[in-house]
Design an enzyme around this catalytic site. Structure first.
Site, PDB file in Angstrom:
ATOM      1  N   ARG A  36      -9.835  -1.001   3.448  1.00  0.00           N
ATOM      2  CA  ARG A  36      -9.563  -0.679   4.689  1.00  0.00           C
ATOM      3  C   ARG A  36     -10.418   0.785   4.712  1.00  0.00           C
ATOM      4  NH1 ARG A  36      -8.711   4.079   3.272  1.00  0.00           N
ATOM      5  NH2 ARG A  36      -6.266   4.277   3.386  1.00  0.00           N
ATOM      6  N   HIS A  43      -2.682  10.851   7.322  1.00  0.00           N
ATOM      7  CA  HIS A  43      -1.163  11.994   6.558  1.00  0.00           C
ATOM      8  C   HIS A  43      -0.701  11.849   8.054  1.00  0.00           C
ATOM      9  CE1 HIS A  43      -1.807  12.845   2.466  1.00  0.00           C
ATOM     10  NE2 HIS A  43      -2.923  13.241   2.445  1.00  0.00           N
ATOM     11  N   SER A 140      -8.301   2.304  -0.059  1.00  0.00           N
ATOM     12  CA  SER A 140      -6.733   1.251   0.193  1.00  0.00           C
ATOM     13  C   SER A 140      -7.182  -0.445  -0.859  1.00  0.00           C
ATOM     14  CB  SER A 140      -6.469   0.511   1.238  1.00  0.00           C
ATOM     15  OG  SER A 140      -5.253   0.088   1.330  1.00  0.00           O
ATOM     16  N   SER A 141      -7.222  -0.266  -1.969  1.00  0.00           N
ATOM     17  CA  SER A 141      -7.017  -1.102  -2.859  1.00  0.00           C
ATOM     18  C   SER A 141      -5.877  -1.427  -3.121  1.00  0.00           C
ATOM     19  CB  SER A 141      -7.727  -1.122  -4.289  1.00  0.00           C
ATOM     20  OG  SER A 141      -7.513  -0.229  -5.057  1.00  0.00           O
ATOM     21  N   ASP A 187      -2.462   1.180   6.039  1.00  0.00           N
ATOM     22  CA  ASP A 187      -2.922   0.461   4.659  1.00  0.00           C
ATOM     23  C   ASP A 187      -2.706  -1.275   4.851  1.00  0.00           C
ATOM     24  OD1 ASP A 187      -3.687   2.875   4.128  1.00  0.00           O
ATOM     25  OD2 ASP A 187      -3.579   2.761   2.285  1.00  0.00           O
TER      26      ASP A 187
END
Length: 397
Positions: A36, A43, A140-141, A187
């Site tokens: 994503r 944050h 966002s792996s 995520d």
């Protein structure tokens, strides 16, 4: 062809061949979960705020089948830039949270954590993992791996989780307890719930979400990976969470959504400029994100770009999670004709920027960014154009 340029079909074919070559029979179950990019709302997922991410066409495929054992998992990854060994074997019934600081195979912690928190019987299996999500790039792996793993073991065990909200919570618990990262839930939520040609507005206090149309043939989204990850980032994410919790405690509140002017006066009296800055970022970023969703609904992309610029300034100056390289990428993008707005995305201290720009200007902007970055830092910036894509799913083989 680099991994990020591979299509989903090419990933599937690569996985099938790798499984066949490694294990000597055909894979029967496959899942896909996308990475994503967060357009705005950084944050504040762990601060009861809002975020506006979209899923990428890039993602992670987990593919495999049961083996003859009762509980042995044998997994090999063909993802690039992994840490440690690319093959692991373990007993799915004998998992315990581990100390990620002493783990020599960080990627495996995400897989093990999901299996552990799945909390249902998982049979012994063989699997391969293939991915075209850049690792360490702020796209966002890790969540893509967690979500794809969860869908895979659901299909393998025939046990279904009741909802995507619960799936996301399982993946977050895995990241907290096995990977040691105190992440929020954004995520995993976008990876599971994304719809093509839409961003997803997520309310992290209620976990409600709304699909926000985001499609324009004249506009593009450009991600630029700085290919840096500063050591300063170690522990800084957790420190920001602690600072936000301390600010709430001083104000006598449980949520930043409840902050009023009189509450802020408490922080000013305490004369803690760091907590004041953190609080200002959270409050203002919440409002910016809601404004951005309205701007997309109304097709006001100029407004969206301005909000992205403001977000980066706040992340740089108030939340202090940017770095020199990200600032340089943002500055050069914002100086290019046709760019509406650019900002850092992800946790910060390296990773990537996200830029909203006119499609006709993409090649020129990429050229300018790459030239500046190479001359200033003697390293490459990886740039790729992305579209809002669909979420996680089981793949029929």
């Amino acid at each position: 062809m680099s991994a990020s340029q591979q299509t989903l079909q090419e990933l599937i074919e690569k996985g099938q061949q790798a499984f066949r070559n490694t294990f000597g029979y055909e894979a029967e179950v496959a899942s896909f979960a996308p990475g994503r990019v967060n357009l705005i709302g950084e944050h504040i997922d762990y601060n009861d705020g809002f975020a506006l991410p979209m899923a990428l066409s890039m993602g992670t495929v987990v593919m495999g089948a049961r083996n003859k054992s009762q509980s042995t998992a044998d997994i090999i990854t063909f993802s690039e830039k992994i840490d440690g060994t690319n093959r692991i074997q373990f007993d799915v019934k004998a998992l315990e949270p581990s100390n990620p600081a002493i783990s020599n195979c960080r990627w495996a912690n995400y897989v093990k954590g999901v299996i552990y928190h799945f909390n249902h019987n998982v049979p012994g299996f063989n699997a391969v993992i293939v991915s075209n999500v850049p690792m360490g790039a702020g796209v966002s792996s890790s969540a893509a791996l967690e979500v794809s793993t969860l869908l895979f073991i659901e299909a393998l065990s025939t046990k279904r989780i009741a909802s995507n909200d619960e799936r996301a919570k399982i993946c977050v618990r895995a990241e907290h307890t096995f990977a040691g990262t105190p992440c929020g839930i954004m995520d995993q939520m976008i990876s599971l719930n994304a719809t093509a040609n839409h961003a997803l507005l997520i309310d992290f206090r209620s976990l409600e979400s709304w699909q926000i149309p985001f499609m324009s043939k004249s506009l593009a989204i450009l991600i630029c990976n700085s290919n840096v990850r500063h050591k300063l980032s170690d522990g800084e994410y957790g420190k920001r969470r602690e600072q936000c919790s301390k600010a709430l405690e001083l104000m006598g509140l449980k949520s930043f959504r409840d902050v009023q002017p009189e509450h802020l006066s408490v922080l000013y009296k305490a004369n803690d400029q760091v907590l004041i800055n953190r609080t200002k970022h959270v409050i203002e970023e919440i409002q910016r994100t809601m404004d951005a969703a309205e701007a997309l609904k109304n097709g006001d992309f100029k407004k969206m770009g301005e909000l992205m610029k403001q977000s980066h300034t706040s992340l740089r100056d108030l939340y202090e999670v940017s770095c020199e390289e990200l600032d340089a990428l943002v500055d050069v993008a914002n100086s290019c004709p046709g760019v509406l707005g650019s900002r850092m995305t992800g946790g910060g201290f390296g990773g990537s920027t996200v830029t909203l720009l006119e499609t006709q200007c993409v090649d020129t902007v990429i050229s300018n960014i790459k030239k500046m970055y190479k001359e200033k830092y003697n390293r490459e910036a990886d740039c790729f154009v992305v579209l809002p894509s669909a979420g996680a799913r089981i793949i029929k083989l």
